[in-house]
Design an enzyme around this catalytic site. Sequence first.
Site, mmCIF file in Angstrom:
data_model
loop_
_atom_site.group_PDB
_atom_site.id
_atom_site.type_symbol
_atom_site.label_atom_id
_atom_site.label_comp_id
_atom_site.label_asym_id
_atom_site.label_seq_id
_atom_site.Cartn_x
_atom_site.Cartn_y
_atom_site.Cartn_z
ATOM 1 N N HIS A 18 0.837 -1.201 0.000
ATOM 2 C CA HIS A 18 0.000 0.000 0.000
ATOM 3 C C HIS A 18 0.875 1.255 0.000
ATOM 4 O O HIS A 18 0.629 2.200 -0.743
ATOM 5 C CB HIS A 18 -0.868 0.063 1.270
ATOM 6 N N LYS A 42 -16.273 -6.915 4.801
ATOM 7 C CA LYS A 42 -15.415 -7.757 5.649
ATOM 8 C C LYS A 42 -15.441 -7.208 7.089
ATOM 9 O O LYS A 42 -15.514 -6.002 7.286
ATOM 10 C CB LYS A 42 -13.961 -7.700 5.181
ATOM 11 N N ARG A 91 -1.833 -6.079 -8.490
ATOM 12 C CA ARG A 91 -0.800 -7.050 -8.119
ATOM 13 C C ARG A 91 -0.627 -8.130 -9.163
ATOM 14 O O ARG A 91 0.460 -8.506 -9.513
ATOM 15 C CB ARG A 91 -1.142 -7.700 -6.777
ATOM 16 N N SER A 129 -3.040 -7.566 2.874
ATOM 17 C CA SER A 129 -3.272 -7.432 4.316
ATOM 18 C C SER A 129 -3.685 -8.776 4.908
ATOM 19 O O SER A 129 -3.283 -9.119 6.025
ATOM 20 C CB SER A 129 -4.372 -6.410 4.586
HETATM 21 P P1 ADP Z 1 -5.798 -5.862 0.556
HETATM 22 O O1 ADP Z 1 -6.174 -6.525 -0.731
HETATM 23 O O2 ADP Z 1 -4.347 -6.008 0.878
HETATM 24 O O3 ADP Z 1 -6.729 -6.137 1.703
HETATM 25 P P2 ADP Z 1 -6.981 -3.217 0.290
HETATM 26 O O4 ADP Z 1 -8.382 -3.595 0.106
HETATM 27 O O5 ADP Z 1 -6.678 -2.386 1.489
HETATM 28 O O6 ADP Z 1 -5.905 -4.364 0.265
HETATM 29 O O7 ADP Z 1 -6.453 -2.533 -1.043
HETATM 30 C C1 ADP Z 1 -6.357 -1.189 -1.300
HETATM 31 C C2 ADP Z 1 -5.648 -0.946 -2.600
HETATM 32 O O8 ADP Z 1 -4.268 -1.274 -2.456
HETATM 33 C C3 ADP Z 1 -6.111 -1.801 -3.789
HETATM 34 O O9 ADP Z 1 -6.053 -0.978 -4.942
HETATM 35 C C4 ADP Z 1 -5.102 -2.881 -3.892
HETATM 36 O O10 ADP Z 1 -4.979 -3.366 -5.197
HETATM 37 C C5 ADP Z 1 -3.854 -2.131 -3.491
HETATM 38 N N1 ADP Z 1 -2.840 -3.024 -2.963
HETATM 39 C C6 ADP Z 1 -2.960 -3.858 -1.918
HETATM 40 N N2 ADP Z 1 -1.821 -4.541 -1.718
HETATM 41 C C7 ADP Z 1 -0.949 -4.117 -2.679
HETATM 42 C C8 ADP Z 1 0.395 -4.465 -3.042
HETATM 43 N N3 ADP Z 1 1.056 -5.398 -2.365
HETATM 44 N N4 ADP Z 1 0.960 -3.836 -4.088
HETATM 45 C C9 ADP Z 1 0.267 -2.912 -4.776
HETATM 46 N N5 ADP Z 1 -1.001 -2.555 -4.502
HETATM 47 C C10 ADP Z 1 -1.607 -3.141 -3.477
#
Ligand code: ADP
Length: 164
Positions: A18, A42, A91, A129
């Site tokens: 993130h 969630k 990703r 996460s």
């Molecule tokens: P997660 O899938 O880790 O629970 P979130 O719902 O908080 O993540 O995702 C928020 C944003 O961050 C999304 O656009 C997701 O694609 C991006 N994101 C999450 N993890 C990564 C990563 N490792 N690299 C790049 N972008 C990421």
Amino acid sequence: MKKTVICPGSFDPVTLGHLDIIKRSANMFDHVIVGVLVNSSKTPCFSIDERIGFLKEVTQDIPNVEVVSFDGLLAQYCKERNVDAIVKGLRAVSDFEYEFQMAITNKKLNPQLETIFLMANSESMYLSSSMVREVASMGGDISNFVPKCIHDRIVNRISNLRNH
Ligand code: ADP
């Protein structure tokens, strides 16, 4: 004209993946809103205040980043805040279909709003996460996955959950 973007997510908790997307957005745009989703379907592990606190701490040295929580429709929130674009990290191919659907839906709801995808970097493209929570809950080392300054609090919090 100043450009404002939003990086939305649940950030439960924020990972180095993130943070990479947030930093790269801050280098490209004038103002970056990091929007923490309140009404996610969630059940979160970390409370909204904890997630916001972590994000504020890890972005405190980036002056054009603002951390907020938002409830309801992202497209509506973007209208209210005059956001030009949503920035999302991609990703793997597996992220694509859902993100594509979301981007089109948001465009229908708010035709002014663009969605921009940044490719995850090679060091964090496997990170999520939920993976961090899972590894930590089994006592694994998450030091390569989350920012150093919040590492101990994440570990303590998840191991407390495991022991109760
Ligand atoms: P997660 O899938 O880790 O629970 P979130 O719902 O908080 O993540 O995702 C928020 C944003 O961050 C999304 O656009 C997701 O694609 C991006 N994101 C999450 N993890 C990564 C990563 N490792 N690299 C790049 N972008 C990421």
